[in-house]
Design a protein around this motif. Structure first.
Motif, short mmCIF file in Angstrom:
data_model
loop_
_atom_site.label_atom_id
_atom_site.label_comp_id
_atom_site.label_asym_id
_atom_site.label_seq_id
_atom_site.Cartn_x
_atom_site.Cartn_y
_atom_site.Cartn_z
N VAL A 320 0.84 -1.20 0.00
CA VAL A 320 0.00 0.00 0.00
C VAL A 320 0.88 1.25 0.00
CG1 VAL A 320 -1.67 1.33 1.35
CG2 VAL A 320 -1.96 -1.15 1.09
N TRP A 321 1.93 1.25 0.81
CA TRP A 321 2.82 2.41 0.86
C TRP A 321 3.52 2.61 -0.48
CZ3 TRP A 321 7.77 3.85 0.00
CH2 TRP A 321 8.18 5.05 0.56
N PHE A 362 -7.44 6.99 -4.67
CA PHE A 362 -6.41 6.26 -3.93
C PHE A 362 -7.02 5.39 -2.84
CE2 PHE A 362 -3.13 9.14 -5.68
CZ PHE A 362 -2.16 8.19 -5.97
N LEU A 363 -8.08 5.87 -2.22
CA LEU A 363 -8.74 5.06 -1.19
C LEU A 363 -9.29 3.77 -1.78
CD1 LEU A 363 -9.65 4.94 1.77
CD2 LEU A 363 -11.78 6.05 1.08
N ILE A 364 -9.95 3.86 -2.93
CA ILE A 364 -10.54 2.68 -3.56
C ILE A 364 -9.46 1.71 -4.02
CG2 ILE A 364 -11.86 1.88 -5.56
CD1 ILE A 364 -13.50 4.47 -5.33
N SER A 368 -8.87 -1.82 -2.18
CA SER A 368 -9.11 -3.04 -2.97
C SER A 368 -7.91 -3.96 -2.94
CB SER A 368 -9.45 -2.65 -4.42
OG SER A 368 -10.61 -1.85 -4.47
N MET A 369 -6.70 -3.37 -3.11
CA MET A 369 -5.49 -4.18 -3.07
C MET A 369 -5.30 -4.82 -1.69
SD MET A 369 -1.61 -3.03 -4.07
CE MET A 369 -1.65 -1.62 -2.97
N ALA A 370 -5.51 -4.05 -0.64
CA ALA A 370 -5.37 -4.59 0.71
C ALA A 370 -6.42 -5.65 1.00
CB ALA A 370 -5.47 -3.46 1.74
#
Length: 389
Positions: A320-321, A362-364, A368-370
């Motif tokens: 995420v980072w 960026f939130l979506i 989603s990835m997390a």
């Protein structure tokens, strides 16, 4: 009334309602104040501007884009570019980081020295500084006429790397990408899902090979169907005048971002992987040797699975980072999500709406990835205390 006030549950609920109500009131005041200020400056609020033409172009896009296209499409271009950069950089960082982590616990002095040197260099230099270094290096390469030729099918110059490409419509390439994601997901599901545990390993291997064979066949068929008429399937770059024509151009901006994020991320992932291997007790490795497993079998079937389970939560946070780090591309002119939003703010003046789109995007993407990686973590983690009664 007094009896209600003496009731702890009622008081707690009243305080929570008051707190939430206060937050809602503050948000409403903020929205009303912002709208009033915008109207005083003669600016309209809302998202209607997304249907207006931008009047400016971009130097890199995965889909066709012209100056007459809308703000909605240019924002979509930025999102796709950021996801493209993130997918490549995270993949390379994971591969290099895993290799570095293995080197650092290999027991070989030379391998440990190389791994430690890599980590200490790329982890301790600011990411933005690394980006500037690689960008300066890439733009200092020879001009196209003096470019480096690789078997006359690929070329390296200060204007970018020119590689052979396919004369295939973009929609068909996207379909192949979706099929690739589906194939990888099915292969992982087959290996990790509980319902397939009773299937023999030989049969799982055969099914996995059939999946990949099907992917290759479908890819060839789709590329052939999507071939641009009256053109060869393979598009090889060639020098014409002062620049190269045809082929696929990998711009210095994109390549510098990929290299910088990959190496910087690999240094951190390498330390995460090293910690994962160190968390596996020596007794488990010794038990594998006692059972007659070879060093490779001991590594791949005992140490590696246990290390992956240990590092998965930390690795998700690192991914995420690293994806958020793709915003550094604006420093050298790479057209990512952040740069598109910044340029749109300067051109349209719709600051609040565009910042909201940037934050929401960026939130979506990150959530989603997390979420997907957390589902993988739930599937592979050890359940309970592993004790049997």
């Amino acid at each position: 009334m007094l009896s209600l006030l003496r009731n702890k549950t009622v008081r707690d609920n009243a305080m929570q309602i008051g707190f939430v109500g206060g937050l809602v009131l503050l948000i409403l005041i903020f929205i009303i104040t912002a709208r009033t200020n915008l109207e005083a400056q003669g600016m309209t609020s809302g998202f209607g501007f997304l249907n207006r033409a931008t009047g400016w172009g971009v130097n890199f896009s995965l889909i066709e884009f012209t100056t007459s296209d809308t703000y909605f499409k240019v924002i979509w271009v930025g999102i796709l570019n950021s996801m493209f950069l993130g997918a490549i950089a995270l993949t390379i960082a994971t591969f290099l980081g895993t290799l570095v982590g293995i080197m650092r616990v290999s027991g070989n002095k030379m391998a440990e020295l190389i791994g430690t040197t890599f980590v200490e260099i790329f982890r301790n230099l600011p990411l933005l500084l690394q980006l500037f270094f690689w960008y300066s290096l890439l733009t200092s390469l020879p001009k196209p006429k003096q470019g480096i030729s690789i078997f006359d099918v690929a070329f390296i110059s200060g204007r970018g790397f020119y590689l052979p490409g396919l004369n295939v419509s973009g929609g068909y390439v996207f379909v192949v990408f979706l099929i690739l994601v589906a194939t990888i997901s099915l292969a992982l599901w087959l290996r990790m899902a509980k319902r397939f545990k009773r299937i023999p390993e030989v049969r799982k291997t055969m099914i996995t090979r059939m999946l990949w064979l099907g992917f290759v066949v479908l890819t060839v068929v789709i590329f052939w169907l999507g071939r641009i008429p009256d053109t060869p399937l393979l598009n090889i770059p060639y020098l014409k005048g002062l620049n190269f024509r045809d082929g696929i151009r990998v711009s210095p901006e994109l390549l510098a971002c990929i290299i910088a994020i990959s190496l910087y991320g690999a240094a951190y992932i390498g330390e995460i992987v090293r910690a994962g291997f160190n968390s596996v007790s020596k007794g488990q490795g010794e038990a594998g040797h006692a059972l007659g497993l070879s060093p490779w079998q001991n590594f791949s079937r005992i140490k590696l699975p246990l290390a992956i389970r240990a590092v998965m939560p930390t690795l998700i946070n690192q991914y995420v980072w690293l994806f958020k780090a793709t915003t550094i591309g604006i420093a050298i002119g790479f057209v990512d999500f952040f740069m598109v939003i910044s340029t749109s703010i300067n051109q349209s003046g719709q600051t609040l709406e565009l910042i909201a789109i940037l934050m929401g995007g960026f939130l979506i993407i990150n959530y989603s990835m997390a979420w997907v990686l957390n589902r993988v973590n739930d599937a592979i983690k050890l359940k309970g205390n592993q004790l049997r009664t």
